[in-house]
Scaffold this active site. Structure first.
Site, PDB file in Angstrom:
ATOM      1  N   SER A  50      -9.864   1.431   2.793  1.00 20.70           N
ATOM      2  CA  SER A  50      -8.976   2.229   1.977  1.00 20.70           C
ATOM      3  C   SER A  50      -7.918   1.413   1.219  1.00 20.70           C
ATOM      4  O   SER A  50      -7.320   1.933   0.281  1.00 20.70           O
ATOM      5  CB  SER A  50      -8.276   3.258   2.863  1.00 20.70           C
ATOM      6  OG  SER A  50      -7.450   2.610   3.817  1.00 20.70           O
TER       7      SER A  50
ATOM      8  N   SER B 147     -10.130  -1.091   6.907  1.00 18.60           N
ATOM      9  CA  SER B 147      -9.514  -0.903   5.592  1.00 18.60           C
ATOM     10  C   SER B 147      -8.754  -2.084   5.004  1.00 18.60           C
ATOM     11  O   SER B 147      -8.360  -2.032   3.847  1.00 18.60           O
ATOM     12  CB  SER B 147      -8.566   0.296   5.629  1.00 18.60           C
ATOM     13  OG  SER B 147      -9.310   1.460   5.458  1.00 18.60           O
TER      14      SER B 147
ATOM     15  N   LYS C 120       0.861  -1.188   0.000  1.00 17.22           N
ATOM     16  CA  LYS C 120       0.000   0.000   0.000  1.00 17.22           C
ATOM     17  C   LYS C 120       0.893   1.232   0.000  1.00 17.22           C
ATOM     18  O   LYS C 120       1.927   1.257   0.688  1.00 17.22           O
ATOM     19  CB  LYS C 120      -0.886  -0.054   1.255  1.00 17.22           C
ATOM     20  CG  LYS C 120      -1.969   1.005   1.343  1.00 17.22           C
ATOM     21  CD  LYS C 120      -2.882   0.713   2.539  1.00 17.22           C
ATOM     22  CE  LYS C 120      -3.986   1.754   2.705  1.00 17.22           C
ATOM     23  NZ  LYS C 120      -4.900   1.428   3.833  1.00 17.22           N
TER      24      LYS C 120
HETATM   25  N1  GLN Z   1     -13.439   3.603   6.355  1.00 18.40           N
HETATM   26  C1  GLN Z   1     -12.928   3.977   7.649  1.00 18.40           C
HETATM   27  C2  GLN Z   1     -12.535   5.426   7.618  1.00 18.40           C
HETATM   28  O1  GLN Z   1     -12.762   6.054   6.666  1.00 18.40           O
HETATM   29  C3  GLN Z   1     -11.753   3.096   8.013  1.00 18.40           C
HETATM   30  C4  GLN Z   1     -10.564   3.398   7.216  1.00 18.40           C
HETATM   31  C5  GLN Z   1      -9.369   2.587   7.621  1.00 18.40           C
HETATM   32  O2  GLN Z   1      -9.500   1.523   8.192  1.00 18.40           O
HETATM   33  N2  GLN Z   1      -8.199   3.128   7.345  1.00 18.40           N
HETATM   34  O3  GLN Z   1     -12.000   5.957   8.538  1.00 18.40           O
END
Ligand code: GLN
Length: 535
Positions: free
Chosen positions: A163, A187, A88
């Site tokens: 994400s 995410s 990532k």
């Molecule tokens: N979708 C969640 C957020 O927007 C979790 C994102 C994540 O786990 N980095 O914060």
């Protein structure tokens, strides 16, 4: 020669040791697939052919050397040696970019390796490139990336989740057998679920966060995405363990059993027998798609048929997960993102020559709308006068959420089974105008981060032709048992017809005329503006 991109990492490890394949051939096959198909997916922000092939050659030399050393030397090689992996784009790799999906980090070159990078290098893994993501990992669809959205190989008009959507789409598309993601509220697990693969968020403190761009430090964890439980276990093993450079990394031993997770199908299926599984009532939330609930219940029934004992439980504070997460995560992000000031990293606008206005211009142009929204929410929640009402209160509720889980472990359950995401992959653009509907994507995953627990998503079949994920949640540091259960479920359902299916739209990515997700979303925006203009 068989298609090398179809192999699992543990199969690659065996063939590399036998000398039947080389890491160079493996790496070249994955690079070729990624280069050929990325235009239609936008899963990769960087595909680093040259460095990947050089790492592959080093791995081949290492394997040859071990072979000369005999069986013991070969057995000492880590199974990740010579195996391609995607990272990532918030993982620091010395000399390479780490944009975290943001314009503000465009042009920034990491001056050092993250601990995860160091560990992967030391076992001989091969970095194919850097994957797309929501800006600073804020989002559930990868549409908040400053570098355009990623498409889901099951349906190119839909999101891969987020994400870590680039890491998930890349593994689902056979561009790498495994990849690294991060999970602050879901995410890793949610994109794994939406792309039909395995994704694991370790216990908080299992993997060092040193050198990973921070979002919310008390929630962030790094973990593997893979196409089966065995591969997830191998990658988890490679990156886990105490690191003096991250004070929150724990001195917890990393089980060597992760390296050979119940290899036989019979012993894996037998593992399920007698396990006590908890089914939390509150996780079958309002708005959950019936197809998702049905697949999850069928998955649990399959384990019950294999001898597991299933009982319904209650996690009464589940409902508060979303509200408390959206106080705590923005609060921590507002503090973590203060470092992007136009002086130290990446994008810097110095046109006014005056610090405050250059700072405002740099951040104004560098951050996207979702990141700005989070910084504002978080700054507000931490401000004098509101700190006690919001942040402190949220921390107290967080303790209650954790206590709900503690009660389940105290009652002797081995794991909690739940849906990962209330819906299957949704269309590109569908949730972009409504932040709360996007936030709801993670209703089932957020509580796990709040409690610091290990959790994973594993494929459990399809609904309307799109993947559904079963979430397993374990007690702290029990990743090994959670993975064994996942492996058991894989064995029990090994002959399910959906297991052998390719992502339905993957073949379209070979066609150079297939539009990219960037083109698709621009077309969609134009259509929406056109409609508004007409009205
Ligand atoms: N979708 C969640 C957020 O927007 C979790 C994102 C994540 O786990 N980095 O914060």
């Amino acid at each position: 020669m068989p298609d090398l991109t179809r192999l699992h990492a543990h199969e690659m490890a065996a063939l590399l040791r036998k000398g039947e394949i080389s890491s160079r051939d493996l790496t070249a096959a994955h690079l070729a697939a990624a280069e050929r198909q990325n235009h239609a997916l936008n899963a990769w922000l960087v595909i680093d052919r040259q460095k990947a092939l050089a790492q592959a050659d080093t791995a081949d030399a290492r394997i040859a050397e071990a072979r000369r050393g005999g069986a013991a030397a070969l057995a000492n090689l880590h199974p990740m040696c010579g195996v391609p992996v995607g990272l990532k784009d918030l993982v620091s790799v010395k000399g390479g970019q780490a944009t975290a999906g943001s314009k503000i980090l465009k042009g920034y070159i990491a001056p050092f390796d993250s601990t995860v990078t160091v560990r992967l290098r030391s076992v001989g893994a091969v970095f194919i490139g850097k994957t797309n993501m929501d800006e600073f990992a804020m989002g559930s669809s990868t549409e908040h990336s400053a570098y355009g959205p990623t498409a889901n190989p099951w349906d190119l008009t839909r999101v891969p989740g987020g994400s870590s959507g680039g890491s998930a789409a890349a593994v689902a598309s056979f561009h790498a057998p495994v990849s690294i993601g991060t999970d602050t509220g879901g995410s890793i697990r949610q994109p794994a679920s939406l792309c039909g693969i395995v994704g694991l968020k370790p216990t908080y403190g299992r993997v060092s966060r040193f050198g990973i761009v921070a979002f919310a430090s008390s929630l962030d964890q790094i973990g593997p995405l893979a196409r089966d439980a065995r591969d997830a276990a191998i990658l988890l093993h490679a990156v886990s363990g105490r690191d003096p450079r991250d004070a929150t990394s724990a001195p917890e031993p990393v089980p060597a059993e992760l390296l050979s997770l119940l290899p036989g199908d019979d012993e894996a299926a037998a593992y399920v027998k007698g396990k006590r599984l908890a089914l939390p009532r509150e996780y079958f939330v309002d708005g959950m798609e019936p197809g998702v609930a049905a697949r999850v219940r069928e998955a649990v029934a399959a384990m019950e048929a294999a001898g597991a004992r299933v009982e319904e439980v209650s996690l009464p504070h589940t409902d508060y997960g979303l509200a408390t997460y959206y106080i705590i995560a923005p609060a921590e992000c507002s503090s973590n993102l203060a470092r992007f000031d136009g002086v130290r990293f990446g994008h810097s606008d110095r046109t006014s020559g005056e610090y405050t206005s250059d700072y405002l211009r740099t951040r104004g142009a560098g951050f996207g709308p979702e990141v700005k929204r989070r910084i504002m929410l978080g700054t507000y929640a931490l401000s004098a006068g509101y700190y006690d009402a919001y942040y402190l209160k949220a921390q107290k509720v967080r303790t209650l959420i954790k206590a709900d889980f503690d009660a389940v472990w105290a009652a002797g359950f081995d794991a909690i089974c739940a849906p990962t995401s209330p819906t299957v992959a949704f269309p590109l653009g569908a949730r972009m105008d409504d932040p709360v509907s996007m936030y709801l994507s993670d209703a089932c995953t957020l509580p796990v981060n709040m409690a610091g627990l290990p959790g994973m998503s594993i494929p459990a079949g399809l609904s309307d032709g799109l993947p559904v994920g079963l979430q397993l949640i374990g007690a702290p540091w029990r990743e090994l048992s959670m993975l064994r259960l996942a492996r058991g479920y894989e064995a029990v359902t090994a002959r399910a017809p959906w297991r052998d299916l390719d992502p339905a739209d993957l073949h379209l990515t070979d066609d150079p005329t297939t539009p990219s997700p960037i083109e698709r979303s621009e077309r969609q925006k134009r259509a929406a503006t056109g409609l508004r203009d007409q009205a």
